[in-house]
Design a protein around this motif. Structure first.
Motif, PDB file in Angstrom:
ATOM      1  N   ILE A   1     -78.424 -36.290  -2.120  1.00  0.00           N
ATOM      2  CA  ILE A   1     -77.603 -35.597  -1.121  1.00  0.00           C
ATOM      3  C   ILE A   1     -77.681 -34.099  -1.376  1.00  0.00           C
TER       4      ILE A   1
ATOM      5  N   ASP B   1     -70.252 -36.814  -2.866  1.00  0.00           N
ATOM      6  CA  ASP B   1     -70.706 -37.941  -3.678  1.00  0.00           C
ATOM      7  C   ASP B   1     -71.002 -39.176  -2.837  1.00  0.00           C
ATOM      8  N   GLY B   2     -70.862 -39.050  -1.525  1.00  0.00           N
ATOM      9  CA  GLY B   2     -71.163 -40.164  -0.638  1.00  0.00           C
ATOM     10  C   GLY B   2     -70.054 -41.198  -0.579  1.00  0.00           C
ATOM     11  N   GLN B   3     -68.964 -40.968  -1.335  1.00  0.00           N
ATOM     12  CA  GLN B   3     -67.862 -41.934  -1.342  1.00  0.00           C
ATOM     13  C   GLN B   3     -66.541 -41.257  -1.002  1.00  0.00           C
TER      14      GLN B   3
END
Ligand code: SF4
Length: 890
Positions: A4, A25-27
């Motif tokens: 990312i 962090d994609g979360q």
């Protein structure tokens, strides 16, 4: 694994406007965050608040979906009710009966649409921003002097100046990256001088070559005295005055009459003649001078005149328009400047067009294709809430702000919201002091979720970019406004595909029929394609074909292009001194918190520096009143009262008190300093006098003390005990409790307090009483895991030891016992965290200097790592070293 890329965005806190590189962090969180080395505001630097942003993304307390009278509703129903409510109010009572109260947290595109809807299509000028509370006086000063709200400086001037005068600003805490830039420039240029003018010996003052701790409210005397001194010493720049300035002949006469002799200025300011003479001599001798000012100047009943007095000395000496020179106003909020640009103030139209100028109204009416533009200014913030309380305004939409905490005289504001038939609040946060009075709540996106632009103190426009999905059903502010406008029947004028299109419309308006008359000109940005807007780099206005180098000034939009030297004189103050309330009260910010704590209050790291409301008092005043450090005090005056713990500081002027502005009813009981502030405000700018009130301070009898650790915050209000809450590691909250009355039954009362935490599934209680130690404890468990633990007693357990037990899935018998035994510590004696970046406490620094009394700030940085990252705490470290080494700071 998918890599990312970092997203370039802008910090959501102060008006410095630092650029950030954020990697999600994609979360729903942040994997890494650092300063953007290519952003002109910070060149990669960040302060502690900026560095801790990843910790503040908590979704706890977010508003997930629209609420109507507290019940969940669809967007469709809520938007329709807002649209119908405002339209019917206008039809029944006229356009003056509706208002928007907006915020420096909004993005420029949000502001633009809010302003377009209210002024352009509902025909009301009653839109004001909470930025009124922090910089309206600077706007007046700029318009008086330059004919436009134009800040004639850039951050580079701070590095190029040979003398920086910081007045009414604790820059080290409130704009830390700017002070760091000044500090770094001073380290390279030994001749560079720093003067700090502030009643308190702040962290900024600790770094100064000369600190003038003037009496609160005497700034105007000091600056009139300087103008008079410059004249007496023939230090005016006659050539500059003749060529570039229209001088009100009264200006010098008034300065001479009111400033009088040096001795008189010294008397008025409560300073020595020597210190004032030293400042005046330094100013006379240093052409490259920047005067940096902020809330301490603006937030006054004579704020506009104080700003004019500062600008006057720069005009009279020609100290502007060249490198390292100029009067420089700092904005408080991340997009206060953006609001000024697009007219989110009741006194202006958008794009620096004037509401009272018919030609400007014609131009805007044609551009927006409307016939409803108001012809006169609307109600400024304080007056607007007075109108609510008087029943004149009958529908208000509050966007992204919490006026019951931030306005002076919150009782009046509360009365206004209670009386108003329609209160709409769009905000990311569900529960605020103000939201209790909302009829309709709309969930708004927050930093990290929304897209748009912000403008910082040096007129630099930067992108804020989304890197997180929106929480729940939250929508962008511009989108909410547009959807309401469409339901009002204005769909043709509110059909934007996104913020880029709104920005283009605004930029094109700045260029329309401009011909150099309006300095706010964004011609170069007027045709940005979607992709160009997406990639837009920071850009300072004016942005047109004659792009100005950072220090050159445009031709002022005033007769003959001349700036104006504006005549000012002190006025009688209100409230007046009253023997009953002997202390002069000042209010302001602390280093690691922001506004009403909704963001920084959830960060354990940021909560360690100042964990509860405090009142700062000089040691001799404290001694006279038998006040000891950490004791609970009541601060009161004719306006109201609040509770805060004593913080005894030699940096406080005798006879003066300081209170932080951050604590709301959500974070402390009776902790709001604004209860002590009246609605008195500057008659020209409308800015309230947050820095000047009279008050008394008295110790409160403390019947007992306690500590509560809990996973969930409680919705407590005022009661027979004082409380304040602080975020702890492990997603816990720690409440400090002090009894204001004796406690009849510890066990019964504790269960009553904690009952709201009991879940539907079976909860169990453990009680513990040690009569010998006068210690009571209880714990609430669910399926063996801790939900909350409460201790009441003379000494309280170490919160770290207790909080560690919350990590256990099921407490063993031994751990249950450990909850209530051993390791006691007195809560009030907890050591403050001085360096938030490295987690170094005051006690650690004192221990280090005790073992080696010759330690310097740099050596503390090398050994403990304190002060060696963002540097915001260097002033405090210097203060601790000086105290420990038994000497005064330089
Ligand atoms: Fe954010 Fe201001 Fe700190 Fe920069 S100085 S990181 S803008 S709080």
């Amino acid at each position: 694994m998918v890599k990312i890329s970092p997203v370039r965005t802008t910090c959501p806190y102060c008006g410095t406007g630092c650029g950030l590189l954020v990697t999600p962090d994609g979360q729903g969180g942040i994997a890494s965050l650092r300063g953007d080395p290519d952003h002109p505001a910070n060149h990669g630097l960040l302060c502690g608040k900026g560095m801790a942003l990843a910790e503040t993304l908590s979704m706890d307390g977010r508003l997930k979906q629209p609420l109507i009278h507290g019940r969940q509703s669809s967007w469709e129903e809520a938007l329709q009710q807002v649209a119908d409510g405002f339209l019917s109010t206008v039809q029944k009572y006229g356009a003056e009966a509706v208002a928007f109260y907006v915020s420096g947290q909004l993005l420029t595109e949000d502001y633009y649409l809010a302003n377009k809807l209210l002024k352009g299509f509902l025909g009301s000028a009653n839109i004001d921003s909470n930025s009124r509370l922090c910089m309206a006086s600077a706007v007046v000063g700029h318009k008086r002097a330059f004919g436009a709200d134009f800040v004639p400086c850039s951050y580079r001037d701070l590095e190029e100046a040979d003398l920086t005068v910081i007045v009414g600003s604790n820059t080290a805490w409130c704009h830390p990256v700017l002070l760091r830039r000044i500090r770094m420039a001073r380290q390279k240029g030994a001749h560079k001088r720093l003067v700090v003018i502030d009643p308190r010996r702040t962290a900024t003052a600790e770094e100064a070559d000369l600190h003038l701790p003037l009496r609160a409210g005497s700034d105007l005397s000091l600056w009139l005295g300087l103008l008079h001194d410059l004249q007496r010493h023939q230090a005016l720049n006659q050539e500059y005055l003749q060529q570039h300035v229209a001088v009100d002949p009264e200006a010098f006469a008034l300065a001479a009459a009111h400033a009088g002799t040096l001795a008189q200025v010294a008397e008025q300011c409560g300073l020595s003649e020597e210190s004032i003479a030293a400042f005046y001599a330094l100013f006379r001798a240093t052409p490259r001078t920047v005067t940096l000012f902020s809330q301490g100047i603006n937030q006054s009943e004579q704020g506009s005149d104080q700003v004019s007095a500062i600008i006057n000395v720069h005009l009279a000496t020609g100290r502007l328009g060249q490198p390292g020179m100029g009067p420089f106003s700092l904005t408080g909020q991340p997009n206060a400047m953006g609001g000024r640009e697009v007219g989110a103030l009741a006194t202006h139209l958008t794009a620096h067009l004037e509401i009272e100028r018919s030609e400007d109204r014609r131009l805007l009416a044609e551009y927006w294709q409307t016939t409803r533009l108001p012809k006169a200014p609307g109600r400024k913030a304080v007056d607007l809430f007075q109108d609510l309380a008087d029943g004149v305004i009958k529908a208000i939409w509050i966007m992204g702000t919490n006026p019951l905490v931030s306005l002076p005289n919150p009782e009046l504001a509360q009365k206004g919201l209670q009386r108003c038939p329609l209160v709409v609040i769009s905000d990311p946060v569900a529960h605020t002091d103000s939201s209790r009075f909302a009829h309709i709540q709309l969930p708004a996106q927050t930093w990290g979720e929304k897209e748009g632009t912000v403008s910082n103190s040096e007129r630099c426009i930067s992108r804020q970019r989304a890197f997180l999905p929106p929480y729940g059903d939250a929508r962008a502010d511009w989108q909410i406004i547009q959807e309401v406008a469409q339901r009002m029947g204005f769909a043709d004028s509110f059909c934007y595909t996104g913020p880029a299109e709104i920005f283009r419309e605004y930029a094109q308006l700045t260029a329309l029929e401009n011909h150099g008359q309006r300095l706010l000109d964004l011609t170069a940005l007027a045709d940005l394609a979607e992709e160009e807007y997406a990639q837009m780099s920071p850009c300072t206005w004016p942005a047109n074909e004659s792009l100005h180098p950072h220090h050159s000034l445009p031709r002022w939009p005033l007769p003959e292009g001349r700036a104006r030297l504006w005549a000012v004189a002190p006025r009688p103050r209100s409230p007046q001194a009253d023997g009953k309330y002997p202390f002069l009260l000042n209010t302001g910010r602390v280093r690691d918190h922001w506004h009403t704590l909704t963001r920084t209050g959830v960060s354990p790291r940021l909560s360690k520096h100042s964990s509860a409301p405090f009142v700062e008092i000089h040691p001799q005043d404290a001694s006279q009143l038998a006040i000891h450090s950490g004791q609970l005090l009541r601060v009161a005056n004719q306006q109201g009262s609040m509770l805060a713990k004593a913080r005894i500081s030699e940096g406080q002027r005798r006879g003066h008190l300081f209170l932080p502005m951050h604590w709301s009813h959500s974070f402390a009981s009776q902790g709001k300093c604004n209860h002590l502030l009246s609605s008195w405000h500057d008659p020209v700018s409308g800015q309230p006098g947050f820095k000047f009130a009279y008050a008394e301070v008295t110790p409160v009898t403390e019947y007992w003390q306690g500590m509560l650790l809990t996973r969930q915050p409680l919705q407590w209000h005022n009661g027979p005990f004082y409380w304040s809450r602080q975020a702890l590691e492990g997603s816990l909250w720690m409440y400090g409790l002090i009894g204001l009355e004796p406690l009849a039954s510890w066990s019964e009362q504790s269960r009553h307090w904690l009952q709201p935490l009991c879940k539907e599934q079976e909860s169990s209680w453990i009680d513990f009483v040690d009569s010998g130690r006068q210690h009571y404890g209880c714990a609430l468990l669910q399926e063996g895991a801790l939900l909350a633990t409460l201790h009441i007693g003379e000494t309280l357990p170490d919160p770290q030891r207790c909080s560690a037990l919350f990590a256990e899935r099921e407490l063993s018998a031994q751990q249950r016992l450990a909850l209530f035994s051993g390791g006691s510590a007195v809560l009030v004696a907890e050591s403050r965290t001085i360096c938030a970046c490295s987690g170094v406490t005051e006690e650690q620094i004192r221990k280090a200097v005790a073992s080696d009394p010759s330690l310097s700030v740099a050596q503390i940085g090398a050994t403990l790592k304190a002060g060696s990252f963002c540097g915001s705490c260097q002033g405090e470290i210097k203060q601790i070293l000086a105290q420990s080494q038994g000497r005064r700071c330089a």
